[in-house]
Design an enzyme around this catalytic site. Sequence first.
Site, PDB file in Angstrom:
ATOM      1  N   GLU A   1       0.817  -1.221   0.000  1.00  0.00           N
ATOM      2  CA  GLU A   1       0.000   0.000   0.000  1.00  0.00           C
ATOM      3  C   GLU A   1       0.847   1.265   0.000  1.00  0.00           C
ATOM      4  OE1 GLU A   1      -2.577  -3.263   1.728  1.00  0.00           O
ATOM      5  OE2 GLU A   1      -0.523  -2.548   2.096  1.00  0.00           O
TER       6      GLU A   1
ATOM      7  N   LYS B   1     -17.685  -1.216   5.251  1.00  0.00           N
ATOM      8  CA  LYS B   1     -18.037  -2.270   4.298  1.00  0.00           C
ATOM      9  C   LYS B   1     -19.540  -2.345   4.067  1.00  0.00           C
ATOM     10  CE  LYS B   1     -17.165  -7.156   3.251  1.00  0.00           C
ATOM     11  NZ  LYS B   1     -16.441  -8.391   3.680  1.00  0.00           N
TER      12      LYS B   1
END
Length: 626
Positions: A95, A207
């Site tokens: 990342e 989410k």
Amino acid sequence: MTRPTPETLANSARRARAAAEPARDAEPAARAATTPTVPGVRTPAPAQVSGAGSLVRSLEALGVDVVFGIPGGAILPAYDPLYDSTVRHILVRHEQGAGHAATGYAQATGRVGVCIATSGPGATNLVTPIADAYMDSVPMVAITGQVARPSIGTDAFQEADIQGITLPITKHNFLVQNADEIPRVLAEAFHLASTGRPGPVLVDIPKDVLQAPTTFAWPPTLDLPGYRPTLHPHGKQIREAARLMAVARRPVLYVGGGVLKAGATEGLRKLAELTGIPVVTTLMALGAFPDSHPQHLGMPGMHGTVAAVYGFQKADLIVALGARFDDRVTGRLDSFAPDATVVHADIDPAEIGKNRHADVPIVGDAKHVIDELIGAVTTEQAGGHRPDLADWWTQLDDLRKRYPLGYEEPADGTLSPQYVIKRLGEIAGPDAIYVAGVGQHQMWASQFISYEKPYTWLNSGGLGTMGYAVPAAMGAKVGKPDTVVWGIDGDGCFQMTNQELATCALEGIPVKIAVINNGNLGMVRQWQTLFYGERYSNTDLGTHKHRIPDFVKLAEALGCIGLRCETAEDVDKTIEAAMAINDAPVVIDFVVGKDAMVWPMVAAGTSNDEIMFARGVRPAFDEDDI
């Protein structure tokens, strides 16, 4: 000069705010404003989608062509609609690589860079590139997945409060609570990242919000009360600055990265040539003013030119444009430019008076400030007010002649790193983009490559992030596919993020990487040589003694072409061989001497008056000697 008191700094800040006050000079608030249509992007029709679908459609509507990221559990719903999207996703290996690639893309193109990560460790791995973008004012939007809303605060699997973690290092950040908010939040994030003083914005999306049904509608209405970046400077401040420029005998234009961010390089050249004032460009501003221009004194500060440092110390007027008086430029602050009146122009009023009192604070975008200064200076000159800078230039030219940038060949016959970088710049030319890591190689690249054009020099200036070069070069090459992109890295920096070369190989991103391999953490070793009695504690990396890793074999293992150069005779042909390869990434292992140092140097915490031209050589700053 005495150190500014808290009261002085507070007064300066109040004056800066007052300079920004008139509503006519401010951008209108973003409240109730619709997102402007992106040229070439068709306005999408409303649709029933999931939150994830709304996210991807928002990116498309914003004109995003590429994102850098890695999927994971919390962000996974977004990857399903991304599969069918026009937005290209580049799967990085870490990342941190995604964040630096987004930064490199943004710095090379001027557009907003985008990176994506999942919750928890995926998000925290973005912290370093977010902080890097914040320090260097880079427009970036980081999108992270978060655990479902009912799980927030329960220490759920892969939960991290990334909004709280990044609060001090983002221009703004969002935790999306409802899928209906996604288009507005994305549009606000891009607007905030790219306007005013640019910077990173984080959008954290749980989410379950990504999975929830919603109606996607575009364009959204932005709601940013109080966000009014001042673009146009106050006319009174401009006129006062022009008056001071008309009477100064030893003026200097102090140019920072804000000039590049504002696209103000053409205006800068006009202003410089109109006034005849010497120009210094900071590490973040290289290329904003041509290195070869006769008015360019070079880079100031810790490893700046003697002429640039002297120019500051003896100036009677400093006109700072998009610069922030950071410690690497000023040295010991209470001894910096003791006789100078300061005009400080910046789009961020918080910067004005933060480190050095501003006698004339100017809040505004550098392009507008420079354009209006040109008009005001022209008026002054029409009234017969034109300073005689002949004596000033005589002093500066003498210093440039006596103390030019240079280097000594290594006494042990090893390859000179300065020679490598100088030849690389001469062979690749001024149209290439050069991306440096952090350390000695970064300073040599800033000194020995001639930057004639804007946006051809990318580096981590404020945070000084090792590992920046390879992923940032990748992002720059994605943004500018027809431009030659060279990453100049050290053997220490290179080992932090070189896994992104696998991304480059698989994604068809033919960057070229020059590893300046001196077997050590070079800048740390230099400090140990100068300040720690040559006690080399934990700076030998073993890349010379043991050839671990073997950078040629490592490059080949990562799908790249690996080359090695160990002699000056082979430098040109090795660089030219890399230049001839355009269908694969190339890595050159330049094995150089370990004892080369970066000069000139102002040691940390000392005055610019104590600049050393070379080891044991201090320039004469006494005017009688000049």
